[in-house]
Scaffold this active site. Structure first.
Site, PDB file in Angstrom:
ATOM      1  N   SER A  69       0.829  -1.199   0.000  1.00  0.00           N
ATOM      2  CA  SER A  69       0.000   0.000   0.000  1.00  0.00           C
ATOM      3  C   SER A  69       0.871   1.259   0.000  1.00  0.00           C
ATOM      4  O   SER A  69       1.677   1.437  -0.911  1.00  0.00           O
ATOM      5  CB  SER A  69      -0.964  -0.053   1.191  1.00  0.00           C
ATOM      6  N   ASP A  97      -8.089  -5.432  -6.322  1.00  0.00           N
ATOM      7  CA  ASP A  97      -7.803  -4.267  -5.495  1.00  0.00           C
ATOM      8  C   ASP A  97      -8.551  -3.051  -6.065  1.00  0.00           C
ATOM      9  O   ASP A  97      -8.388  -2.702  -7.231  1.00  0.00           O
ATOM     10  CB  ASP A  97      -6.297  -3.999  -5.479  1.00  0.00           C
ATOM     11  N   HIS A 136      -7.604  -5.281  -1.741  1.00  0.00           N
ATOM     12  CA  HIS A 136      -6.402  -4.623  -1.245  1.00  0.00           C
ATOM     13  C   HIS A 136      -5.753  -5.426  -0.127  1.00  0.00           C
ATOM     14  O   HIS A 136      -4.525  -5.486  -0.014  1.00  0.00           O
ATOM     15  CB  HIS A 136      -6.755  -3.218  -0.768  1.00  0.00           C
TER      16      HIS A 136
END
Length: 346
Positions: free
Chosen positions: A129, A283, A313
């Site tokens: 991330s 995602d 995600h």
């Protein structure tokens, strides 16, 4: 062997022009630095994450094995452990904390790595991330140091749709009763719960919810998951001003803003490190097609390797309560091992 520490930087000049005096970078290390200081791996944290939240990918028998590697997990500026709105003295406290960019985090981490540990070579930088964004920035800012990178579920530039999501989070906090322009005396719980509910529609995929995969995390209903996982996550000591600082960092993420480059494409083309880019199949923040674009702009033979499955995600995030032997973790661990077996890009 693990060790926690805080590296203090007397004057950290930020890209916004402000200076953080006595800036602090909190970190945890796993393993032992070898005599020639060539076995260090950097694994930065992510949005609202703390160093212990990265440990699901570290351990005996894994690619990130502390018996072989010295793994440094630095905390992002603004996460509540490193210098943040919640722990900085006046005049930098609360909403007066200066804007932080990804490159500022990398600048501070570079000081930690070189000045505190005396390291000049990093066999690998990786992250999930926002940790992926820092990974890209390391490869652009310090090509002489970074041999390999593995950014997963993240991007070198925050996409417009992603920024729309971040704007909704900001609005939920700033409109909350008791927020008072960031000068609250107690955290605005109403805003934090709304913040969490917005996040709930993004962190996992539509298929995750359709298949009721939240049951694998120990929840008994959709509402139980929304309250227990999401609201519980953001009510667990996460300060709103800290969240807004990191959100602003995320919103402005772009390696193309690095001094000396005129575009994201030019910065990506400069990366020399051997690279595997790993988006997750579903995602919603960083879809595979975005990262396919990223790889197409790199000239170093970067590989795109998509994490399959429905976890969105959080395929790359080690969701609390998930079986650590899950397929996503195994897939990522194998990619780390494959990358470490490849020749250095520098």
């Amino acid at each position: 062997m693990t060790d926690d520490g805080v590296h203090e930087i007397e004057n950290l000049t930020l890209s916004c022009g402000r200076t953080l005096r006595r800036a602090r970078i909190a970190y945890r290390t796993h393993g032992t630095l070898n005599e020639d200081r060539t076995n260090a791996i950097l694994y930065p944290t992510w949005y609202s994450g703390r160093h212990w939240d990265n440990e699901w990918l570290i351990g005996d028998g894994r690619a990130l094995d502390p018996a072989r590697w010295f793994i440094i997990v630095p905390n992002m500026l603004g996460n509540g452990l490193s210098s943040s709105p919640s722990n900085s003295p006046a005049p930098d406290n609360g909403p007066a904390f200066p804007p932080i960019r990804v490159i500022d985090n990398v600048h501070a981490q570079h000081k930690l790595v070189t000045e505190h540990f005396g390291i000049t070579t990093l066999p690998l930088v990786l992250g999930w991330s926002m940790g992926a964004g820092q990974t890209y920035q390391w490869a652009v800012s310090h090509p002489e140091m970074v041999q390999r990178i593995l950014p997963f579920c993240g991007s070198p530039r925050t996409a417009p749709h992603n920024q729309v999501f971040l704007d909704s989070l900001r609005a939920a906090l700033e409109a909350s009763a008791g927020f008072d322009g960031g000068r609250y005396t107690t955290p605005p719980e109403q805003g934090l719960r709304a913040f969490a509910r917005i996040y709930a529609g993004w962190g996992f995929s539509q298929a995750f919810y359709w298949n009721e995969c939240w049951r694998e995390l120990g929840y008994t209903s959709l509402e139980d998951f929304a309250v227990g996982f999401w609201e519980g996550f953001f009510l667990d000591g996460r300060d709103p001003n800290n969240l807004l600082t990191m959100l602003d960092t995320w919103w402005h993420g772009d390696v193309g803003a690095t001094p000396g480059f005129s575009s994201t494409e030019e910065a990506l083309a400069s990366i020399r490190a051997t690279t595997i880019v790993m988006p997750a199949e579903k995602d919603l923040y960083f879809p595979p097609e975005d990262e396919a674009w990223t790889v197409s702009r790199m000239t170093n033979g970067a590989e795109l390797r998509v994490i399959p499955g429905v976890w969105g995600h959080f395929a790359g995030g080690g969701a609390p309560g998930r079986d650590p032997r899950n397929a996503d973790t195994t897939f990522i661990d194998r990619a780390v091992a494959d990358l470490l077996d490849r020749p250095s890009g520098i």
